[in-house]
Design a protein around this motif. Structure first.
Motif, PDB file in Angstrom:
ATOM      1  N   MET A   3       0.821  -1.224   0.272  1.00 43.91           N
ATOM      2  CA  MET A   3       0.043  -0.027  -0.050  1.00 43.91           C
ATOM      3  C   MET A   3       0.955   1.339  -0.075  1.00 43.91           C
ATOM      4  N   ILE A   4       0.476   2.192  -0.907  1.00 46.35           N
ATOM      5  CA  ILE A   4       1.301   3.368  -1.041  1.00 46.35           C
ATOM      6  C   ILE A   4       0.427   4.430  -0.018  1.00 46.35           C
ATOM      7  N   GLY A   5       1.129   4.790   1.086  1.00 46.47           N
ATOM      8  CA  GLY A   5       0.536   5.659   2.092  1.00 46.47           C
ATOM      9  C   GLY A   5       0.941   7.107   1.979  1.00 46.47           C
ATOM     10  N   LYS A   6       1.958   7.565   1.141  1.00 45.76           N
ATOM     11  CA  LYS A   6       2.464   8.860   1.149  1.00 45.76           C
ATOM     12  C   LYS A   6       3.451   9.219   0.231  1.00 45.76           C
ATOM     13  N   LEU A   7       3.333  10.137  -0.468  1.00 48.40           N
ATOM     14  CA  LEU A   7       4.178  10.401  -1.838  1.00 48.40           C
ATOM     15  C   LEU A   7       4.820  12.067  -1.545  1.00 48.40           C
ATOM     16  N   SER A   8       6.118  12.082  -1.532  1.00 51.90           N
ATOM     17  CA  SER A   8       6.903  13.356  -1.450  1.00 51.90           C
ATOM     18  C   SER A   8       7.598  13.263  -2.688  1.00 51.90           C
ATOM     19  N   GLY A   9       7.536  14.379  -3.282  1.00 50.61           N
ATOM     20  CA  GLY A   9       8.086  14.701  -4.687  1.00 50.61           C
ATOM     21  C   GLY A   9       7.737  16.083  -5.161  1.00 50.61           C
ATOM     22  N   VAL A  10       8.125  16.315  -6.472  1.00 51.24           N
ATOM     23  CA  VAL A  10       7.951  17.677  -7.228  1.00 51.24           C
ATOM     24  C   VAL A  10       6.644  17.326  -8.057  1.00 51.24           C
ATOM     25  N   ILE A  11       6.143  18.452  -8.173  1.00 53.61           N
ATOM     26  CA  ILE A  11       4.956  18.436  -8.908  1.00 53.61           C
ATOM     27  C   ILE A  11       5.245  18.549 -10.376  1.00 53.61           C
ATOM     28  N   ALA A  12       4.959  17.894 -11.489  1.00 63.33           N
ATOM     29  CA  ALA A  12       5.453  17.868 -12.683  1.00 63.33           C
ATOM     30  C   ALA A  12       4.226  18.434 -13.633  1.00 63.33           C
ATOM     31  N   GLU A  13       2.879  17.856 -13.174  1.00 64.15           N
ATOM     32  CA  GLU A  13       1.881  18.417 -13.881  1.00 64.15           C
ATOM     33  C   GLU A  13       0.598  18.638 -13.026  1.00 64.15           C
ATOM     34  N   LYS A  14      -0.275  19.595 -13.252  1.00 65.13           N
ATOM     35  CA  LYS A  14      -1.348  19.922 -12.566  1.00 65.13           C
ATOM     36  C   LYS A  14      -2.644  20.102 -13.689  1.00 65.13           C
ATOM     37  N   SER A  15      -3.706  19.023 -13.732  1.00 63.22           N
ATOM     38  CA  SER A  15      -4.767  19.094 -14.444  1.00 63.22           C
ATOM     39  C   SER A  15      -5.973  18.446 -13.676  1.00 63.22           C
ATOM     40  N   PRO A  16      -6.732  19.478 -13.164  1.00 65.68           N
ATOM     41  CA  PRO A  16      -7.830  19.275 -12.114  1.00 65.68           C
ATOM     42  C   PRO A  16      -8.673  18.003 -12.615  1.00 65.68           C
ATOM     43  N   PRO A  17      -8.859  17.056 -11.970  1.00 69.51           N
ATOM     44  CA  PRO A  17      -8.382  16.915 -10.367  1.00 69.51           C
ATOM     45  C   PRO A  17      -7.337  16.072 -10.311  1.00 69.51           C
ATOM     46  N   GLN A  18      -6.570  15.905 -11.127  1.00 68.66           N
ATOM     47  CA  GLN A  18      -5.172  15.073 -11.029  1.00 68.66           C
ATOM     48  C   GLN A  18      -3.909  16.022 -11.090  1.00 68.66           C
ATOM     49  N   VAL A  19      -3.026  15.400 -10.416  1.00 69.59           N
ATOM     50  CA  VAL A  19      -1.746  15.803 -10.206  1.00 69.59           C
ATOM     51  C   VAL A  19      -0.730  14.904 -10.703  1.00 69.59           C
ATOM     52  N   LEU A  20       0.514  15.282 -11.120  1.00 69.58           N
ATOM     53  CA  LEU A  20       1.533  13.936 -11.505  1.00 69.58           C
ATOM     54  C   LEU A  20       2.810  14.480 -10.485  1.00 69.58           C
ATOM     55  N   ILE A  21       2.882  13.629  -9.712  1.00 67.20           N
ATOM     56  CA  ILE A  21       4.210  13.812  -8.593  1.00 67.20           C
ATOM     57  C   ILE A  21       5.449  13.050  -9.180  1.00 67.20           C
ATOM     58  N   ASP A  22       6.281  13.672  -9.245  1.00 70.23           N
ATOM     59  CA  ASP A  22       7.638  13.192  -9.710  1.00 70.23           C
ATOM     60  C   ASP A  22       8.366  12.750  -8.410  1.00 70.23           C
ATOM     61  N   VAL A  23       8.547  11.457  -8.163  1.00 70.21           N
ATOM     62  CA  VAL A  23       9.062  10.755  -6.930  1.00 70.21           C
ATOM     63  C   VAL A  23      10.454  10.335  -7.575  1.00 70.21           C
ATOM     64  N   GLN A  24      11.675  11.010  -7.389  1.00 70.61           N
ATOM     65  CA  GLN A  24      12.850  10.508  -8.008  1.00 70.61           C
ATOM     66  C   GLN A  24      12.886   9.777  -9.088  1.00 70.61           C
ATOM     67  N   GLY A  25      12.264  10.492 -10.275  1.00 73.41           N
ATOM     68  CA  GLY A  25      12.241   9.971 -11.551  1.00 73.41           C
ATOM     69  C   GLY A  25      10.968   8.999 -12.054  1.00 73.41           C
ATOM     70  N   VAL A  26      10.150   8.776 -10.925  1.00 72.55           N
ATOM     71  CA  VAL A  26       8.990   7.994 -11.241  1.00 72.55           C
ATOM     72  C   VAL A  26       7.707   8.878 -11.128  1.00 72.55           C
ATOM     73  N   GLY A  27       6.707   9.052 -12.148  1.00 72.53           N
ATOM     74  CA  GLY A  27       5.750  10.060 -12.037  1.00 72.53           C
ATOM     75  C   GLY A  27       4.422   9.168 -11.583  1.00 72.53           C
ATOM     76  N   TYR A  28       4.059   9.569 -10.434  1.00 68.88           N
ATOM     77  CA  TYR A  28       2.603   9.051  -9.939  1.00 68.88           C
ATOM     78  C   TYR A  28       1.491   9.963 -10.358  1.00 68.88           C
ATOM     79  N   GLU A  29       0.328   9.528 -10.937  1.00 65.85           N
ATOM     80  CA  GLU A  29      -0.624  10.363 -11.257  1.00 65.85           C
ATOM     81  C   GLU A  29      -1.561  10.111  -9.959  1.00 65.85           C
ATOM     82  N   VAL A  30      -1.989  11.190  -9.420  1.00 65.86           N
ATOM     83  CA  VAL A  30      -2.780  11.206  -8.094  1.00 65.86           C
ATOM     84  C   VAL A  30      -4.025  12.095  -8.344  1.00 65.86           C
ATOM     85  N   ASP A  31      -5.268  11.335  -8.095  1.00 67.25           N
ATOM     86  CA  ASP A  31      -6.363  12.067  -8.193  1.00 67.25           C
ATOM     87  C   ASP A  31      -6.664  12.635  -6.597  1.00 67.25           C
ATOM     88  N   VAL A  32      -6.929  14.107  -6.425  1.00 68.00           N
ATOM     89  CA  VAL A  32      -7.032  14.898  -5.378  1.00 68.00           C
ATOM     90  C   VAL A  32      -8.334  15.724  -5.702  1.00 68.00           C
TER      91      VAL A  32
END
Length: 189
Positions: A1-30
């Motif tokens: 289970m992924i409980g927390k992501l810390s990284g850089v915001i690569a893209e923002k497209s409501p309601p989704q953001v793309l978080i770059d965590v050390q080269g891996v991009g996670y699409e997250v609905d917020v």
């Protein structure tokens, strides 16, 4: 289970953001409450997450506060409420507003949220009764714009509204925003 992501915001497209965590991009609905409090593109952020696994997809949902994630998890346990509806509900009202709505049993406020009909609203009120903390329904009082900015910054940094409100009470009334954030964080640590 992924409980927390810390990284850089690569893209923002409501309601989704793309978080770059050390080269891996996670699409997250917020929820929109989280979306509007996120920093800009290229800036670091940290989101608490909930991973939803279905036959056809693994979907990550992200939240700035533990209260939002806990409320989301409460909502998806209710029959007929899926992750998308829970996200819509948290986008349409804050956790405090939801707690207040449930405490007052106001189905009319829930029906105003897109995707929620009368029967679902009544089910939500019944299922959530006594499960949401009444403390969440009490808004934190702010004396001026600087305190409101300090409160918003602390919540964006991951502190709960209750913790941020407690820290605000310890600050001098005429403190500036940047100094207030520093003092509040010192108080919280």
């Amino acid at each position: 289970m992924i409980g927390k992501l810390s990284g850089v915001i690569a893209e923002k497209s409501p309601p989704q953001v793309l978080i770059d965590v050390q080269g891996v991009g996670y699409e997250v609905d917020v929820p929109m409450s989280t979306f509007f409090n996120l920093p800009g593109l290229g800036e670091k952020t940290s989101l608490l997450t909930h991973l939803s696994i279905r036959e056809d997809a693994h979907v990550l949902f992200g939240f700035l506060t533990a209260e939002e994630r806990n409320t989301f998890r409460l909502l998806i346990k209710i029959s007929g409420v899926g992750p998308k509806m829970a996200l819509s509900l948290l986008s349409g009202m804050s956790v405090g507003d939801l707690a207040q709505t449930v405490a007052k049993q106001e189905a009319g406020r829930l029906v105003k949220v897109p995707g929620i009909g009368k029967k679902t609203a009544e089910r939500l009120l019944l299922e959530l009764k006594g499960k949401l903390s009444p403390d969440l329904a009490l808004p934190v009082s702010v004396a001026n714009d600087a305190q409101a900015d300090i409160l918003q910054a602390l919540v964006a940094l991951g502190y709960s509204e209750k913790e941020a409100g407690t820290a605000l009470k310890s600050l001098p009334p005429d403190v500036g925003v940047s100094e207030g954030i520093k003092l509040a964080m010192k108080h919280l640590s």
